[in-house]
Scaffold this active site. Structure first.
Site, short mmCIF file in Angstrom:
data_model
loop_
_atom_site.label_atom_id
_atom_site.label_comp_id
_atom_site.label_asym_id
_atom_site.label_seq_id
_atom_site.Cartn_x
_atom_site.Cartn_y
_atom_site.Cartn_z
N LYS A 80 -0.34 -1.95 9.49
CA LYS A 80 -1.77 -1.67 9.03
C LYS A 80 -1.95 -2.08 10.64
O LYS A 80 -1.77 -2.90 11.27
CB LYS A 80 -2.60 -2.88 8.44
CG LYS A 80 -3.38 -2.59 8.18
CD LYS A 80 -3.67 -3.47 6.88
CE LYS A 80 -4.66 -3.36 6.50
NZ LYS A 80 -5.55 -4.21 5.13
N SER A 155 -7.71 -1.98 1.25
CA SER A 155 -6.94 -1.35 2.47
C SER A 155 -6.28 -1.21 3.60
O SER A 155 -6.44 -0.36 4.05
CB SER A 155 -8.65 -2.87 3.47
OG SER A 155 -7.36 -3.82 3.65
N SER A 179 -5.32 -6.42 -0.52
CA SER A 179 -5.20 -4.77 -0.25
C SER A 179 -3.74 -4.16 -0.41
O SER A 179 -3.67 -3.42 0.81
CB SER A 179 -6.15 -4.76 1.03
OG SER A 179 -7.32 -4.99 1.49
N1 GLN Z 1 -11.07 -4.87 -1.95
C1 GLN Z 1 -11.18 -6.23 -1.62
C2 GLN Z 1 -12.47 -6.28 -0.33
O1 GLN Z 1 -12.73 -5.45 0.27
C3 GLN Z 1 -9.42 -7.09 -0.69
C4 GLN Z 1 -9.34 -6.63 0.67
C5 GLN Z 1 -8.15 -7.15 1.43
O2 GLN Z 1 -7.03 -7.42 0.16
N2 GLN Z 1 -7.90 -6.53 2.89
O3 GLN Z 1 -12.99 -7.44 0.11
#
Ligand code: GLN
Length: 497
Positions: A80, A155, A179
Protein backbone atom coordinates in the site's frame (compact mmCIF):
# COMPACT_ATOMS: atom_id res chain seq x y z
CA UNK A 1 4.09 -20.31 -20.01
CA UNK A 2 1.51 -19.75 -17.28
CA UNK A 3 2.36 -20.84 -13.76
CA UNK A 4 0.57 -24.03 -12.65
CA UNK A 5 -2.21 -23.28 -10.16
CA UNK A 6 -1.29 -23.47 -6.49
CA UNK A 7 -3.69 -23.53 -3.60
CA UNK A 8 -2.16 -20.45 -2.01
CA UNK A 9 1.12 -18.63 -1.45
CA UNK A 10 2.27 -21.18 1.14
CA UNK A 11 1.96 -23.98 -1.43
CA UNK A 12 3.77 -21.90 -4.04
CA UNK A 13 6.49 -21.02 -1.55
CA UNK A 14 7.07 -24.75 -0.95
CA UNK A 15 7.21 -25.31 -4.72
CA UNK A 16 9.84 -22.58 -5.07
CA UNK A 17 11.83 -23.95 -2.13
CA UNK A 18 11.84 -27.45 -3.67
CA UNK A 19 12.82 -26.11 -7.09
CA UNK A 20 9.59 -27.29 -8.76
CA UNK A 21 8.86 -23.65 -9.71
CA UNK A 22 11.38 -20.85 -10.15
CA UNK A 23 11.01 -17.55 -8.33
CA UNK A 24 11.60 -15.90 -11.68
CA UNK A 25 8.49 -17.62 -13.10
CA UNK A 26 6.43 -16.51 -10.08
CA UNK A 27 7.54 -12.93 -10.58
CA UNK A 28 7.04 -12.98 -14.36
CA UNK A 29 3.50 -14.26 -13.81
CA UNK A 30 2.69 -11.30 -11.55
CA UNK A 31 3.83 -8.79 -14.14
CA UNK A 32 1.98 -10.65 -16.90
CA UNK A 33 -1.20 -10.21 -14.84
CA UNK A 34 -0.38 -6.52 -14.26
CA UNK A 35 -0.01 -5.95 -18.01
CA UNK A 36 -3.14 -7.90 -18.84
CA UNK A 37 -5.48 -6.47 -16.22
CA UNK A 38 -4.23 -3.36 -14.48
CA UNK A 39 -5.34 -1.03 -17.27
CA UNK A 40 -8.93 -1.84 -16.25
CA UNK A 41 -8.35 -2.24 -12.50
CA UNK A 42 -5.77 0.40 -11.65
CA UNK A 43 -4.52 -1.36 -8.54
CA UNK A 44 -0.98 -0.03 -8.86
CA UNK A 45 0.33 3.48 -8.72
CA UNK A 46 3.84 2.29 -9.57
CA UNK A 47 5.50 -1.08 -10.29
CA UNK A 48 9.12 -2.21 -10.04
CA UNK A 49 9.53 -4.93 -12.64
CA UNK A 50 13.29 -4.76 -13.10
CA UNK A 51 14.06 -4.64 -9.39
CA UNK A 52 11.57 -7.44 -8.65
CA UNK A 53 12.88 -9.74 -11.40
CA UNK A 54 16.42 -9.22 -10.17
CA UNK A 55 15.46 -10.15 -6.63
CA UNK A 56 13.56 -13.21 -7.88
CA UNK A 57 16.60 -14.39 -9.85
CA UNK A 58 18.72 -13.95 -6.72
CA UNK A 59 16.35 -16.34 -4.90
CA UNK A 60 16.81 -18.90 -7.69
CA UNK A 61 20.59 -18.49 -7.52
CA UNK A 62 20.56 -18.98 -3.74
CA UNK A 63 18.51 -22.13 -4.13
CA UNK A 64 20.79 -23.50 -6.85
CA UNK A 65 23.77 -22.85 -4.59
CA UNK A 66 22.10 -24.76 -1.76
CA UNK A 67 21.80 -21.71 0.49
CA UNK A 68 18.87 -21.81 2.96
CA UNK A 69 15.87 -19.83 1.74
CA UNK A 70 13.96 -17.43 4.03
CA UNK A 71 10.23 -18.11 4.64
CA UNK A 72 8.86 -15.84 1.88
CA UNK A 73 11.57 -16.44 -0.69
CA UNK A 74 10.41 -15.27 -4.10
CA UNK A 75 6.85 -14.45 -3.06
CA UNK A 76 5.42 -11.42 -4.84
CA UNK A 77 3.95 -8.79 -2.54
CA UNK A 78 2.11 -5.52 -3.29
CA UNK A 79 2.57 -2.66 -0.81
CA UNK A 80 0.00 0.00 0.00
CA UNK A 81 1.31 3.42 -0.93
CA UNK A 82 1.18 4.77 2.62
CA UNK A 83 4.09 2.53 3.61
CA UNK A 84 7.44 4.14 3.02
CA UNK A 85 9.79 2.47 0.54
CA UNK A 86 13.30 3.65 -0.21
CA UNK A 87 12.63 2.74 -3.85
CA UNK A 88 9.91 4.39 -5.95
CA UNK A 89 7.48 6.90 -4.46
CA UNK A 90 5.35 7.00 -1.33
CA UNK A 91 2.35 9.14 -2.25
CA UNK A 92 -0.62 8.04 -0.10
CA UNK A 93 -2.54 8.62 -3.35
CA UNK A 94 -2.40 12.32 -2.55
CA UNK A 95 -1.24 15.29 -4.55
CA UNK A 96 0.37 16.44 -1.30
CA UNK A 97 2.94 13.64 -1.57
CA UNK A 98 2.71 13.17 -5.34
CA UNK A 99 6.46 13.34 -5.92
CA UNK A 100 7.62 12.27 -2.47
CA UNK A 101 10.43 9.70 -2.21
CA UNK A 102 11.17 8.24 1.19
CA UNK A 103 14.78 7.95 2.29
CA UNK A 104 13.97 4.77 4.27
CA UNK A 105 11.83 1.63 4.25
CA UNK A 106 8.91 1.05 6.63
CA UNK A 107 9.78 -1.66 9.15
CA UNK A 108 7.03 -3.92 7.76
CA UNK A 109 8.44 -3.63 4.23
CA UNK A 110 12.03 -4.06 5.38
CA UNK A 111 11.09 -7.24 7.29
CA UNK A 112 9.13 -8.70 4.39
CA UNK A 113 12.06 -8.15 2.07
CA UNK A 114 14.39 -9.66 4.60
CA UNK A 115 12.07 -12.68 4.65
CA UNK A 116 12.59 -13.00 0.89
CA UNK A 117 9.46 -11.29 -0.42
CA UNK A 118 9.63 -9.48 -3.75
CA UNK A 119 7.81 -6.14 -3.89
CA UNK A 120 5.83 -5.85 -7.13
CA UNK A 121 4.69 -2.26 -6.68
CA UNK A 122 2.89 0.37 -4.63
CA UNK A 123 -0.89 0.18 -4.61
CA UNK A 124 -3.53 2.84 -5.03
CA UNK A 125 -5.59 3.70 -1.99
CA UNK A 126 -8.10 6.20 -0.70
CA UNK A 127 -6.11 9.36 -0.08
CA UNK A 128 -4.25 9.15 3.25
CA UNK A 129 -6.27 5.94 3.93
CA UNK A 130 -9.52 7.87 4.39
CA UNK A 131 -12.34 6.02 2.69
CA UNK A 132 -14.13 2.72 2.26
CA UNK A 133 -14.33 2.37 -1.51
CA UNK A 134 -11.08 3.16 -3.33
CA UNK A 135 -12.83 6.06 -5.06
CA UNK A 136 -10.83 8.81 -3.32
CA UNK A 137 -7.49 8.29 -5.07
CA UNK A 138 -5.77 11.29 -6.52
CA UNK A 139 -5.00 9.31 -9.71
CA UNK A 140 -8.44 7.84 -10.23
CA UNK A 141 -10.46 5.07 -8.67
CA UNK A 142 -9.60 1.36 -8.34
CA UNK A 143 -12.05 -1.20 -9.77
CA UNK A 144 -13.14 -4.52 -8.27
CA UNK A 145 -11.72 -7.43 -10.33
CA UNK A 146 -14.96 -9.39 -9.82
CA UNK A 147 -17.02 -6.67 -11.47
CA UNK A 148 -15.24 -3.57 -12.72
CA UNK A 149 -18.40 -1.46 -12.38
CA UNK A 150 -18.07 -1.90 -8.61
CA UNK A 151 -15.66 -0.65 -5.97
CA UNK A 152 -13.01 -2.92 -4.42
CA UNK A 153 -13.55 -1.37 -0.98
CA UNK A 154 -11.04 0.80 0.82
CA UNK A 155 -8.88 2.23 1.84
CA UNK A 156 -6.43 -0.59 0.93
CA UNK A 157 -8.22 -0.76 -2.44
CA UNK A 158 -5.31 -1.55 -4.73
CA UNK A 159 -3.79 -4.08 -2.33
CA UNK A 160 -7.03 -6.08 -2.33
CA UNK A 161 -7.69 -5.70 -6.07
CA UNK A 162 -4.12 -6.59 -7.10
CA UNK A 163 -4.31 -9.77 -5.06
CA UNK A 164 -7.76 -10.77 -6.32
CA UNK A 165 -6.61 -10.23 -9.91
CA UNK A 166 -3.53 -12.42 -9.50
CA UNK A 167 -1.01 -9.57 -9.78
CA UNK A 168 0.75 -10.70 -6.58
CA UNK A 169 0.70 -13.58 -4.11
CA UNK A 170 -0.05 -11.39 -1.10
CA UNK A 171 -0.27 -7.73 -0.19
CA UNK A 172 0.13 -5.33 2.67
CA UNK A 173 -2.44 -2.83 3.83
CA UNK A 174 -3.16 -0.63 6.82
CA UNK A 175 -6.31 -0.73 8.92
CA UNK A 176 -7.49 2.25 10.98
CA UNK A 177 -11.20 1.39 10.97
CA UNK A 178 -11.51 -1.53 8.56
CA UNK A 179 -9.25 -0.71 5.64
CA UNK A 180 -7.73 -4.19 5.41
CA UNK A 181 -10.80 -6.27 6.25
CA UNK A 182 -13.45 -4.41 4.24
CA UNK A 183 -11.65 -4.49 0.85
CA UNK A 184 -10.61 -8.09 1.58
CA UNK A 185 -14.32 -8.93 1.98
CA UNK A 186 -15.28 -7.10 -1.24
CA UNK A 187 -12.50 -8.77 -3.26
CA UNK A 188 -12.76 -12.32 -1.91
CA UNK A 189 -9.43 -12.50 -0.09
CA UNK A 190 -8.29 -12.83 3.52
CA UNK A 191 -7.48 -9.62 5.42
CA UNK A 192 -5.96 -9.64 8.91
CA UNK A 193 -5.86 -6.64 11.23
CA UNK A 194 -3.41 -7.39 14.01
CA UNK A 195 -3.71 -6.16 17.58
CA UNK A 196 -2.64 -2.55 18.05
CA UNK A 197 1.07 -2.69 18.85
CA UNK A 198 1.73 -6.02 17.18
CA UNK A 199 3.43 -4.70 14.04
CA UNK A 200 5.62 -1.63 13.89
CA UNK A 201 4.08 1.52 12.42
CA UNK A 202 7.50 2.93 11.62
CA UNK A 203 7.24 4.19 8.04
CA UNK A 204 3.45 3.96 7.94
CA UNK A 205 2.20 7.45 7.11
CA UNK A 206 0.11 8.39 10.15
CA UNK A 207 -3.68 8.79 9.91
CA UNK A 208 -5.11 7.98 13.37
CA UNK A 209 -2.08 7.00 15.40
CA UNK A 210 -3.99 5.27 18.20
CA UNK A 211 -5.94 3.17 15.66
CA UNK A 212 -3.56 2.48 12.74
CA UNK A 213 -2.14 -1.01 12.23
CA UNK A 214 -0.26 -2.58 9.34
CA UNK A 215 -1.44 -6.04 8.30
CA UNK A 216 -1.48 -8.71 5.60
CA UNK A 217 -3.96 -9.50 2.83
CA UNK A 218 -3.61 -12.97 1.43
CA UNK A 219 -5.11 -15.86 -0.49
CA UNK A 220 -5.53 -18.01 2.63
CA UNK A 221 -5.48 -17.71 6.40
CA UNK A 222 -2.20 -19.59 6.60
CA UNK A 223 -0.63 -17.19 4.09
CA UNK A 224 -1.75 -14.28 6.25
CA UNK A 225 -0.24 -16.02 9.29
CA UNK A 226 3.09 -16.37 7.51
CA UNK A 227 3.18 -12.67 6.61
CA UNK A 228 2.15 -11.66 10.12
CA UNK A 229 5.01 -13.71 11.56
CA UNK A 230 7.48 -11.98 9.24
CA UNK A 231 6.34 -8.45 10.12
CA UNK A 232 5.59 -8.66 13.86
CA UNK A 233 7.84 -8.03 16.82
CA UNK A 234 9.50 -5.21 18.71
CA UNK A 235 11.01 -2.31 16.87
CA UNK A 236 13.08 0.33 18.68
CA UNK A 237 11.76 2.89 16.17
CA UNK A 238 8.12 2.52 17.28
CA UNK A 239 7.58 2.81 21.04
CA UNK A 240 3.96 1.64 20.73
CA UNK A 241 4.98 -1.86 19.61
CA UNK A 242 4.37 -4.37 22.40
CA UNK A 243 7.43 -5.93 23.92
CA UNK A 244 6.74 -9.39 22.51
CA UNK A 245 8.74 -11.62 20.19
CA UNK A 246 7.64 -12.09 16.56
CA UNK A 247 4.60 -14.39 16.34
CA UNK A 248 4.79 -17.97 15.12
CA UNK A 249 1.25 -18.24 13.85
CA UNK A 250 2.11 -20.31 10.78
CA UNK A 251 3.46 -23.09 12.99
CA UNK A 252 0.12 -23.65 14.74
CA UNK A 253 -2.45 -22.37 12.23
CA UNK A 254 -3.40 -25.87 11.04
CA UNK A 255 -4.15 -27.04 14.60
CA UNK A 256 -7.90 -26.84 15.27
CA UNK A 257 -8.99 -25.46 18.64
CA UNK A 258 -10.66 -28.02 20.89
CA UNK A 259 -13.76 -26.75 22.65
CA UNK A 260 -13.81 -23.48 20.70
CA UNK A 261 -16.44 -20.99 21.88
CA UNK A 262 -17.78 -18.73 19.14
CA UNK A 263 -19.84 -15.73 20.20
CA UNK A 264 -22.30 -14.24 17.74
CA UNK A 265 -23.34 -10.72 18.74
CA UNK A 266 -27.03 -10.24 18.10
CA UNK A 267 -26.38 -6.65 16.96
CA UNK A 268 -24.22 -7.91 14.07
CA UNK A 269 -27.16 -9.66 12.37
CA UNK A 270 -29.08 -6.50 11.62
CA UNK A 271 -32.00 -6.42 9.18
CA UNK A 272 -30.15 -3.61 7.46
CA UNK A 273 -27.57 -6.14 6.21
CA UNK A 274 -28.12 -7.72 2.82
CA UNK A 275 -29.83 -11.09 3.30
CA UNK A 276 -26.92 -12.95 1.66
CA UNK A 277 -24.57 -11.43 4.24
CA UNK A 278 -26.66 -12.70 7.17
CA UNK A 279 -26.97 -16.07 5.40
CA UNK A 280 -23.18 -16.29 5.12
CA UNK A 281 -22.84 -15.67 8.86
CA UNK A 282 -25.50 -18.30 9.58
CA UNK A 283 -23.65 -20.80 7.36
CA UNK A 284 -20.41 -20.04 9.22
CA UNK A 285 -22.22 -20.65 12.53
CA UNK A 286 -23.42 -24.03 11.21
CA UNK A 287 -19.92 -24.90 10.05
CA UNK A 288 -18.50 -24.15 13.49
CA UNK A 289 -21.21 -26.24 15.17
CA UNK A 290 -20.53 -29.13 12.81
CA UNK A 291 -16.88 -28.97 13.91
CA UNK A 292 -17.91 -29.33 17.55
CA UNK A 293 -17.57 -25.66 18.55
CA UNK A 294 -20.05 -24.04 20.90
CA UNK A 295 -21.88 -21.15 19.29
CA UNK A 296 -23.41 -18.74 21.78
CA UNK A 297 -25.35 -15.52 21.52
CA UNK A 298 -23.60 -12.40 22.77
CA UNK A 299 -24.96 -8.94 23.47
CA UNK A 300 -22.91 -5.93 22.32
CA UNK A 301 -25.28 -2.95 22.68
CA UNK A 302 -22.45 -0.49 21.94
CA UNK A 303 -21.93 -1.84 18.42
CA UNK A 304 -23.82 1.06 16.88
CA UNK A 305 -21.99 3.85 18.69
CA UNK A 306 -18.72 2.66 17.18
CA UNK A 307 -19.23 4.77 14.06
CA UNK A 308 -19.83 8.04 15.91
CA UNK A 309 -16.93 7.32 18.27
CA UNK A 310 -14.57 6.42 15.43
CA UNK A 311 -15.57 9.42 13.32
CA UNK A 312 -14.58 11.72 16.19
CA UNK A 313 -11.31 10.05 17.23
CA UNK A 314 -9.97 9.29 13.74
CA UNK A 315 -10.51 12.79 12.27
CA UNK A 316 -9.22 14.40 15.49
CA UNK A 317 -5.97 12.46 15.25
CA UNK A 318 -5.83 13.00 11.49
CA UNK A 319 -6.16 16.76 11.86
CA UNK A 320 -3.18 16.74 14.16
CA UNK A 321 -1.09 14.29 12.10
CA UNK A 322 -1.75 16.09 8.83
CA UNK A 323 -0.74 19.47 10.25
CA UNK A 324 2.83 18.60 9.22
CA UNK A 325 1.99 19.08 5.53
CA UNK A 326 2.59 22.78 5.35
CA UNK A 327 4.48 23.22 2.09
CA UNK A 328 7.70 24.06 3.90
CA UNK A 329 9.46 20.83 4.77
CA UNK A 330 8.36 18.33 2.15
CA UNK A 331 5.47 17.52 -0.13
CA UNK A 332 3.50 19.84 -2.37
CA UNK A 333 4.20 23.56 -2.19
CA UNK A 334 1.88 26.18 -3.70
CA UNK A 335 3.24 29.06 -5.75
CA UNK A 336 3.02 32.52 -4.20
CA UNK A 337 2.69 35.82 -6.02
CA UNK A 338 5.07 38.59 -4.90
CA UNK A 339 3.87 40.09 -1.64
CA UNK A 340 1.76 37.12 -0.55
CA UNK A 341 2.49 35.95 3.00
CA UNK A 342 3.27 32.72 4.86
CA UNK A 343 -0.33 32.12 5.95
CA UNK A 344 -1.35 32.22 2.28
CA UNK A 345 1.34 29.68 1.47
CA UNK A 346 0.02 27.28 4.13
CA UNK A 347 -3.60 27.71 3.12
CA UNK A 348 -3.03 27.41 -0.62
CA UNK A 349 -0.66 24.45 -0.27
CA UNK A 350 -3.19 22.54 1.80
CA UNK A 351 -6.15 23.51 -0.39
CA UNK A 352 -4.29 22.31 -3.48
CA UNK A 353 -2.58 19.29 -1.94
CA UNK A 354 -5.47 17.59 -0.11
CA UNK A 355 -8.55 16.13 -1.80
CA UNK A 356 -12.10 16.82 -0.57
CA UNK A 357 -12.45 13.85 1.83
CA UNK A 358 -9.13 14.64 3.53
CA UNK A 359 -10.13 18.29 3.86
CA UNK A 360 -13.45 17.23 5.38
CA UNK A 361 -11.67 15.08 7.99
CA UNK A 362 -9.20 17.84 8.86
CA UNK A 363 -12.00 20.34 9.33
CA UNK A 364 -14.10 17.94 11.41
CA UNK A 365 -11.12 16.97 13.53
CA UNK A 366 -9.95 20.52 14.09
CA UNK A 367 -13.46 21.57 15.08
CA UNK A 368 -13.84 18.71 17.53
CA UNK A 369 -10.51 19.46 19.17
CA UNK A 370 -11.11 23.19 19.45
CA UNK A 371 -11.64 24.77 22.82
CA UNK A 372 -15.25 24.47 23.93
CA UNK A 373 -15.90 21.41 21.76
CA UNK A 374 -13.05 19.24 23.00
CA UNK A 375 -14.97 18.03 26.06
CA UNK A 376 -18.24 17.61 24.21
CA UNK A 377 -16.80 15.53 21.37
CA UNK A 378 -13.24 14.30 21.73
CA UNK A 379 -13.21 13.65 25.47
CA UNK A 380 -16.61 12.00 25.33
CA UNK A 381 -15.49 9.80 22.44
CA UNK A 382 -12.52 8.65 24.51
CA UNK A 383 -14.88 7.78 27.35
CA UNK A 384 -17.08 5.75 25.01
CA UNK A 385 -13.94 4.12 23.64
CA UNK A 386 -13.23 2.77 27.10
CA UNK A 387 -16.81 1.47 27.41
CA UNK A 388 -16.54 -0.32 24.06
CA UNK A 389 -13.30 -1.96 25.15
CA UNK A 390 -14.90 -3.06 28.43
CA UNK A 391 -17.93 -4.44 26.64
CA UNK A 392 -15.70 -6.50 24.34
CA UNK A 393 -13.60 -7.72 27.29
CA UNK A 394 -16.80 -8.97 28.94
CA UNK A 395 -17.77 -10.80 25.75
CA UNK A 396 -14.34 -12.43 25.53
CA UNK A 397 -14.75 -13.73 29.07
CA UNK A 398 -17.33 -16.20 27.72
CA UNK A 399 -16.08 -16.81 24.17
CA UNK A 400 -12.79 -17.18 22.31
CA UNK A 401 -13.76 -15.42 19.11
CA UNK A 402 -16.63 -13.27 17.88
CA UNK A 403 -18.25 -14.07 14.53
CA UNK A 404 -20.16 -11.64 12.33
CA UNK A 405 -20.24 -9.98 8.94
CA UNK A 406 -17.31 -7.86 7.78
CA UNK A 407 -19.58 -5.48 5.87
CA UNK A 408 -23.35 -4.96 5.66
CA UNK A 409 -23.34 -5.51 1.86
CA UNK A 410 -21.12 -6.91 -0.87
CA UNK A 411 -19.21 -4.51 -3.15
CA UNK A 412 -21.34 -1.56 -4.25
CA UNK A 413 -21.33 0.37 -7.51
CA UNK A 414 -19.15 3.42 -8.07
CA UNK A 415 -20.91 6.50 -6.73
CA UNK A 416 -23.50 4.49 -4.74
CA UNK A 417 -22.22 5.94 -1.45
CA UNK A 418 -21.34 9.43 -2.60
CA UNK A 419 -22.94 10.83 0.56
CA UNK A 420 -20.10 10.77 3.13
CA UNK A 421 -22.40 9.60 5.94
CA UNK A 422 -23.59 6.63 3.89
CA UNK A 423 -19.96 5.77 3.22
CA UNK A 424 -19.05 6.01 6.93
CA UNK A 425 -21.87 3.61 7.83
CA UNK A 426 -20.19 0.87 5.75
CA UNK A 427 -17.64 0.58 8.57
CA UNK A 428 -20.11 -0.38 11.30
CA UNK A 429 -18.69 -3.89 11.86
CA UNK A 430 -15.02 -3.06 11.59
CA UNK A 431 -14.33 0.15 13.56
CA UNK A 432 -14.76 -1.28 17.05
CA UNK A 433 -11.86 -3.68 16.51
CA UNK A 434 -9.60 -0.64 16.13
CA UNK A 435 -11.29 1.37 18.86
CA UNK A 436 -10.62 -1.50 21.29
CA UNK A 437 -7.19 -2.25 19.82
CA UNK A 438 -8.02 -5.96 19.38
CA UNK A 439 -7.44 -8.22 16.34
CA UNK A 440 -9.79 -9.27 13.55
CA UNK A 441 -9.76 -11.14 10.28
CA UNK A 442 -12.09 -11.20 7.29
CA UNK A 443 -12.29 -14.34 5.20
CA UNK A 444 -14.30 -15.28 2.12
CA UNK A 445 -17.56 -17.00 3.05
CA UNK A 446 -19.65 -17.23 -0.09
CA UNK A 447 -21.13 -15.02 -2.77
CA UNK A 448 -24.04 -12.82 -3.63
CA UNK A 449 -25.09 -12.82 -7.28
CA UNK A 450 -25.90 -9.40 -8.75
CA UNK A 451 -26.63 -8.85 -12.44
CA UNK A 452 -25.37 -12.36 -13.13
CA UNK A 453 -22.01 -11.76 -11.47
CA UNK A 454 -20.60 -13.35 -8.37
CA UNK A 455 -19.63 -10.90 -5.65
CA UNK A 456 -17.64 -12.20 -2.69
CA UNK A 457 -18.99 -11.95 0.86
CA UNK A 458 -16.65 -11.87 3.85
CA UNK A 459 -17.26 -12.93 7.42
CA UNK A 460 -15.24 -11.50 10.26
CA UNK A 461 -13.76 -13.14 13.32
CA UNK A 462 -12.42 -11.01 16.17
CA UNK A 463 -10.33 -12.05 19.15
CA UNK A 464 -9.03 -10.14 22.14
CA UNK A 465 -5.72 -8.27 22.13
CA UNK A 466 -2.69 -10.45 21.34
CA UNK A 467 -4.89 -13.50 20.68
CA UNK A 468 -3.86 -13.74 17.02
CA UNK A 469 -2.94 -17.38 17.48
CA UNK A 470 -6.49 -18.24 18.49
CA UNK A 471 -7.88 -15.95 15.81
CA UNK A 472 -6.05 -17.50 12.87
CA UNK A 473 -6.58 -21.06 14.06
CA UNK A 474 -10.34 -20.48 14.33
CA UNK A 475 -10.29 -18.72 10.96
CA UNK A 476 -8.41 -21.59 9.35
CA UNK A 477 -10.96 -24.07 10.73
CA UNK A 478 -13.74 -22.03 9.16
CA UNK A 479 -11.86 -21.53 5.91
CA UNK A 480 -11.45 -25.28 5.49
CA UNK A 481 -15.07 -25.97 6.34
CA UNK A 482 -16.32 -23.32 3.91
CA UNK A 483 -14.00 -24.34 1.06
CA UNK A 484 -16.83 -25.68 -1.15
CA UNK A 485 -18.76 -22.41 -0.74
CA UNK A 486 -15.79 -20.28 -1.69
CA UNK A 487 -14.51 -22.30 -4.65
CA UNK A 488 -14.00 -20.09 -7.64
CA UNK A 489 -17.27 -19.60 -9.50
CA UNK A 490 -17.30 -20.24 -13.23
CA UNK A 491 -15.86 -17.36 -15.20
CA UNK A 492 -14.96 -15.31 -12.14
CA UNK A 493 -11.50 -14.17 -11.34
CA UNK A 494 -10.12 -15.16 -8.03
CA UNK A 495 -6.92 -14.69 -6.14
CA UNK A 496 -4.02 -16.13 -8.05
CA UNK A 497 -6.07 -16.96 -11.13
N1 GLN B 1 -13.22 3.62 6.17
C1 GLN B 1 -12.63 4.13 7.36
C2 GLN B 1 -12.29 5.59 7.16
O1 GLN B 1 -12.60 6.10 6.15
C3 GLN B 1 -11.42 3.34 7.73
C4 GLN B 1 -10.20 3.69 6.96
C5 GLN B 1 -9.00 2.90 7.37
O2 GLN B 1 -9.11 1.87 8.04
N2 GLN B 1 -7.83 3.42 7.00
O3 GLN B 1 -11.75 6.23 7.99
Amino acid sequence: MALPAHEDMTALRDAVASGAVSAEAVCAEAFRAVRARDGAIHAFHETFEERAMERARAVDRDRAAGRPLPPLAGMTVAVKDNLATSFGHTTCSSRMLGTYRSPFDATAVERLERAGAVVVGKTNMDEFAMGSSGEHCRWGPVANPWDTSRVPGGSSAGSAAALAAGMCQASIGSDTGGSIRQPAAFCGVVGLKPTYGRISRWGLVAFGSSLDQVGPMARSVRDAALLHDAMSGVDPRDSTVADRPPTQLAASVERPIEGLRVGVPRQYLSDANDPEVNAAVAAAEDAFRAMGATVLPVDLPLTDVGISTYYVIAPAEASSNLARYDGIRYGHRATLAPGEDLATLYARTRAEGFGPEVQRRIMLGTYMLSSGYYDAYYKRALQVRRLIKEELDRAFASCDVLLGPTTPTPAFRFGANADPLAMYLCDVYTVNTNIAGICGVSLPAGYAVRDGRHLPIGVQLQANAFEEDRLVRAARMLERALAPRTARPEGAVTAGA
